[in-house]
Design a protein around this motif. Structure first.
Motif, mmCIF file in Angstrom:
data_model
loop_
_atom_site.group_PDB
_atom_site.id
_atom_site.type_symbol
_atom_site.label_atom_id
_atom_site.label_comp_id
_atom_site.label_asym_id
_atom_site.label_seq_id
_atom_site.Cartn_x
_atom_site.Cartn_y
_atom_site.Cartn_z
ATOM 1 N N GLU A 506 0.821 -1.212 0.000
ATOM 2 C CA GLU A 506 0.000 0.000 0.000
ATOM 3 C C GLU A 506 0.856 1.263 0.000
ATOM 4 O O GLU A 506 0.435 2.301 -0.505
ATOM 5 C CB GLU A 506 -0.951 0.026 1.215
ATOM 6 C CG GLU A 506 -2.083 -0.989 1.171
ATOM 7 C CD GLU A 506 -1.613 -2.428 1.354
ATOM 8 O OE1 GLU A 506 -0.505 -2.637 1.892
ATOM 9 O OE2 GLU A 506 -2.342 -3.347 0.917
ATOM 10 N N GLU A 507 2.039 1.207 0.600
ATOM 11 C CA GLU A 507 2.896 2.400 0.589
ATOM 12 C C GLU A 507 3.311 2.732 -0.841
ATOM 13 O O GLU A 507 3.335 3.894 -1.250
ATOM 14 C CB GLU A 507 4.147 2.163 1.456
ATOM 15 C CG GLU A 507 3.838 2.168 2.942
ATOM 16 C CD GLU A 507 4.969 1.588 3.786
ATOM 17 O OE1 GLU A 507 5.008 1.886 4.989
ATOM 18 O OE2 GLU A 507 5.793 0.813 3.246
ATOM 19 N N LEU A 508 3.615 1.693 -1.601
ATOM 20 C CA LEU A 508 4.008 1.931 -2.992
ATOM 21 C C LEU A 508 2.827 2.463 -3.798
ATOM 22 O O LEU A 508 2.957 3.440 -4.555
ATOM 23 C CB LEU A 508 4.532 0.626 -3.618
ATOM 24 C CG LEU A 508 4.820 0.690 -5.110
ATOM 25 C CD1 LEU A 508 5.900 1.720 -5.437
ATOM 26 C CD2 LEU A 508 5.247 -0.689 -5.638
ATOM 27 N N THR A 509 1.658 1.854 -3.631
ATOM 28 C CA THR A 509 0.518 2.308 -4.436
ATOM 29 C C THR A 509 0.117 3.738 -4.064
ATOM 30 O O THR A 509 -0.209 4.549 -4.929
ATOM 31 C CB THR A 509 -0.687 1.340 -4.327
ATOM 32 O OG1 THR A 509 -0.895 1.050 -2.956
ATOM 33 C CG2 THR A 509 -0.445 0.048 -5.062
ATOM 34 N N ALA A 510 0.242 4.073 -2.757
ATOM 35 C CA ALA A 510 -0.092 5.446 -2.344
ATOM 36 C C ALA A 510 0.913 6.434 -2.939
ATOM 37 O O ALA A 510 0.533 7.511 -3.425
ATOM 38 C CB ALA A 510 -0.102 5.541 -0.818
ATOM 39 N N ALA A 511 2.191 6.076 -2.921
ATOM 40 C CA ALA A 511 3.212 6.981 -3.464
ATOM 41 C C ALA A 511 3.002 7.165 -4.966
ATOM 42 O O ALA A 511 3.127 8.272 -5.506
ATOM 43 C CB ALA A 511 4.605 6.427 -3.181
ATOM 44 N N LYS A 512 2.653 6.073 -5.645
ATOM 45 C CA LYS A 512 2.427 6.177 -7.094
ATOM 46 C C LYS A 512 1.204 7.049 -7.393
ATOM 47 O O LYS A 512 1.191 7.810 -8.363
ATOM 48 C CB LYS A 512 2.251 4.779 -7.701
ATOM 49 C CG LYS A 512 3.585 4.051 -7.862
ATOM 50 C CD LYS A 512 3.413 2.635 -8.348
ATOM 51 C CE LYS A 512 2.880 2.538 -9.759
ATOM 52 N NZ LYS A 512 2.767 1.129 -10.205
ATOM 53 N N ALA A 513 0.190 6.943 -6.538
ATOM 54 C CA ALA A 513 -1.014 7.756 -6.748
ATOM 55 C C ALA A 513 -0.660 9.237 -6.601
ATOM 56 O O ALA A 513 -1.093 10.082 -7.404
ATOM 57 C CB ALA A 513 -2.097 7.351 -5.751
ATOM 58 N N LEU A 514 0.147 9.559 -5.583
ATOM 59 C CA LEU A 514 0.563 10.960 -5.399
ATOM 60 C C LEU A 514 1.355 11.449 -6.603
ATOM 61 O O LEU A 514 1.195 12.580 -7.065
ATOM 62 C CB LEU A 514 1.447 11.079 -4.154
ATOM 63 C CG LEU A 514 0.758 11.325 -2.831
ATOM 64 C CD1 LEU A 514 1.793 11.402 -1.717
ATOM 65 C CD2 LEU A 514 -0.036 12.634 -2.871
#
Ligand code: PEP
Ligand code: MG
Length: 648
Positions: A506-514
């Motif tokens: 989830e940290e990766l997906t959140a960073a990619k979303a940002l």
């Protein structure tokens, strides 16, 4: 007042350049900062006083801070001294033992009509050429005492001389980063408040300024000379050279003028300081023969760093050197020959040709794109922490940057860097490497390395705390400007973005979303952006155990073996007692690396390694056997790593 202990990780300890870096950083803070070692205390703002503590790599010091910005100051000083990737390179090891001949039969033979001028090996290699001599006049300190009324004018003269010498401390335009850094350290010594106060006190005690600078320089030089380490002993020379230059300036004696050296020559000199060396056009320097200095003198270090054959410590050769028209230099074996005969000239010429051939082989090797015996291409890249390291990376044959640690941009300041400031740095790095990859890691700070402008609560376990990607995701006002700067810089080259300390998908997906949001906003604003690959640093066992899922969402992995080792072994990476656990060759760590590689490769993603293991000769074959295709390390390690790759 707060204090903390730190283990010195800077290679070779607090020698001139790290000490200067430390003092420079310390001076950016208002707090009083002190370093304590074995009961001795030194101001952290004085390069010379730090050096006089003689701190070696691996030793523990205490840093004390007292003042309004004490917490921040303490953290950044600790970070600097504990970072083995610190921005300074160590002095080269003494060459004397290696290059001193064991017996007469080891020596290059000479013609029968010439004699050796014996010295000490100061820089490998042989050279032959016309002589350029430089023997400065001796200055005697014993001058009459000042009248009380003359003291103010003498102090004013001192300050004029300090400004004059500081102004002349300019490296030659073609000087490299290394030389510039040494000059910077000398300039720092010259501006050292404690040294200036000592000279001023001598003048107030009615010594004339020439005597005051020479005696103050001699007193400090003798303290260095009494130190245990040979390296620090030879810093005595730097002190003496600076004092001499000040005395020359006070007496109106011009500094050495090497611009008269119009053709490639061998320099024969009584003494040649690092200050003089920095002014030389090295394209014209075939070799050096110096009466003073030892194998770890700055002049020897600089000669070695630039591949200049040098003989130092020629105690009984001044008259012969002054009279010579040609000099043959054997810097490997530590002697010179004045006006060599034909036989000697031929012997030296043959040796020069052979050494040139070997040198060429090394240079050619440094620039190769290495392939394993199977034909698999491996990228060998550099770890950097600032633009200042780009030149060294390129000079050592880096095929790009595998890890740009961006936290240094944030840590050595009082406010956060703006998006535009970051964009300028990242785009310059990208441009410097043309189309080669430049992997830039987003901010990796936390309770163990706080930065100005971010409030980090005190944590019991900062290495397990609110840090890296965890903090960035919580603070878009911190993260967004960096992501925007990176997207804009990606329009200038082959930038890749890498997220540190990922432990859940989830940290990766959140960073990619940002990142996507930032890209949309930038396009809306009409700004040009690139399409960088997105990578994940594999530094936590959690990321390894979920590597398959994470790899599906990432373009690449880069294994941070430093943190992966500490988290796998549950052993603080800075703890001196845990060094045997803190090794990337521990079976548990190797299995972690192997598993991460397997999962990424199964998803068609490439894997790099950017922790210390990447530059460790014994581990390179193993990492490559796991499928790693990029190794990123300190620039100086690159040529050797390339060679090892070709042997795997
Ligand atoms: C690592 O952890 O291996 C790494 C390369 O990152 P850093 O040393 O900056 O924590
Ligand atoms: Mg790390």
């Amino acid at each position: 007042m707060i204090e903390r202990q730190a283990v010195i990780r800077m290679q070779e300890g607090l020698h001139a350049r790290p000490a200067a870096e430390l003092a420079k950083l310390a001076k950016t803070y208002e707090s009083t900062l002190e370093i304590v070692k074995d009961g001795q205390t030194a101001s952290a703002k004085s390069t010379v006083k730090i050096m006089l503590l003689g701190v070696k790599e691996g030793e523990t010091i205490t840093i004390r801070a007292n003042g309004s910005d004490e917490a921040q100051a303490l953290e950044s000083l600790i970070k600097l001294v504990s970072d083995e990737h610190g921005q300074s390179s160590p002095p080269s090891p003494p060459a004397a033992a290696k290059t001193q001949p064991k017996s007469a039969s080891d020596l290059l033979p000479l013609g029968s009509h010439v004699a050796r001028i014996q010295g000490v090996a100061g820089g490998d290699g042989v050279a032959i050429g016309p002589v350029f001599t430089y023997f400065a006049q001796t200055i005697h300190p014993n001058r009459p005492r000042l009248a009380v009324d003359d003291v103010p004018a003498a102090l004013a003269r001192l300050h004029l001389a300090l400004a004059d010498v500081a102004g002349s401390l300019e490296p030659a335009p073609q000087a490299d980063e290394e030389t510039r850094a040494i000059v910077e350290a000398l300039r720092d010594m010259l501006a050292d408040p404690e040294i200036i106060a000592d000279i001023e006190q001598r003048i107030r005690d009615r010594a004339d300024p020439v005597t005051a600078v020479l005696e103050s320089g001699a007193a400090l030089a003798s303290r260095f000379a009494a130190m245990e380490s040979e390296y620090f002993q030879t810093r005595a020379e730097d002190m003496a050279a600076l004092a001499r230059r000040l005395a020359e300036s006070l007496l109106g004696i011009p500094p050495a003028d090497f611009s008269r050296m119009k053709t490639p020559s061998v320099i024969a000199a009584g003494t040649l300081s690092a200050l003089d060396f920095a002014k030389l056009d090295l394209a014209h320097v075939l070799g050096l023969v110096i009466c003073e200095g030892g194998p770890t003198s700055h002049i020897a270090i600089m000669a070695r760093a630039h591949g200049i054959p040098a003989v130092v410590g020629v105690e009984h050769g001044a008259d012969v050197l002054k009279a010579a028209r040609m000099l043959a230099v054997n810097g490997t074996e530590g002697y010179a020959v004045a006006d060599p005969d034909e036989v000697t000239t031929t012997l030296f010429a043959d040796r020069i040709t052979r050494e040139q051939e070997m040198q060429n082989a090394l240079i050619a090797f440094r620039d190769i794109h290495p392939r394993m015996k199977s034909g698999r291409a491996i990228e060998v890249a550099a770890n950097i922490g600032s633009l200042a390291e780009v030149e060294s990376a390129i000079r050592h044959g880096a095929m790009g940057v595998g890890l740009f640690r961006t936290e240094f941009l944030f840590m050595q300041r009082k406010t956060l860097p703006t998006e535009d400031e970051q964009y300028a740095v990242y785009s310059k790095a990208a441009e410097a490497f043309g189309g080669q990859p430049v992997v830039i890691r987003t901010l990796d700070v936390g309770g163990d390395k706080p930065i100005a402008g971010i409030d980090v609560p005190q944590e019991d376990n900062p290495f397990l705390g609110w840090r890296g990607i965890r903090m960035c995701l919580d603070k878009p006002e911190l993260f967004n400007p960096q992501l925007r700067a990176l997207l804009r810089a990606a329009a200038h080259g082959n930038v890749k973005i890498m997220f540190p300390m990922i432990s859940v998908l989830e940290e990766l997906t959140a960073a990619k979303a940002l990142l996507r949001e930032c890209a949309t906003a930038l396009l809306r604003e009409g700004k040009s952006i690139g399409k960088p690959e997105i990578g994940v640093m594999i530094e936590t066992p959690a990321a390894v155990m979920c590597a398959g899922e994470i790899a599906a969402e990432a373009d690449f992995f880069s294994i941070g073996t430093n943190d992966l080792t500490q988290y796998t072994m549950a052993a603080d990476r800075g703890h001196p007692k845990l060094a045997s656990l803190n090794r990337a060759d521990q079976p548990a760590v190797l299995r972690m690396i192997e598993l991460a590689c397997k999962e990424a490769i199964a998803k068609g993603k490439w894997v790099g390694v950017c922790g210390e293991a990447a530059g460790t000769p014994a581990l390179i074959p193993l990492l490559l056997s796991f499928g790693v295709s990029e190794l990123s390390m300190s620039p100086a390690l690159i040529p050797r790593a390339k060679k090892i790759v070709t042997e795997c």
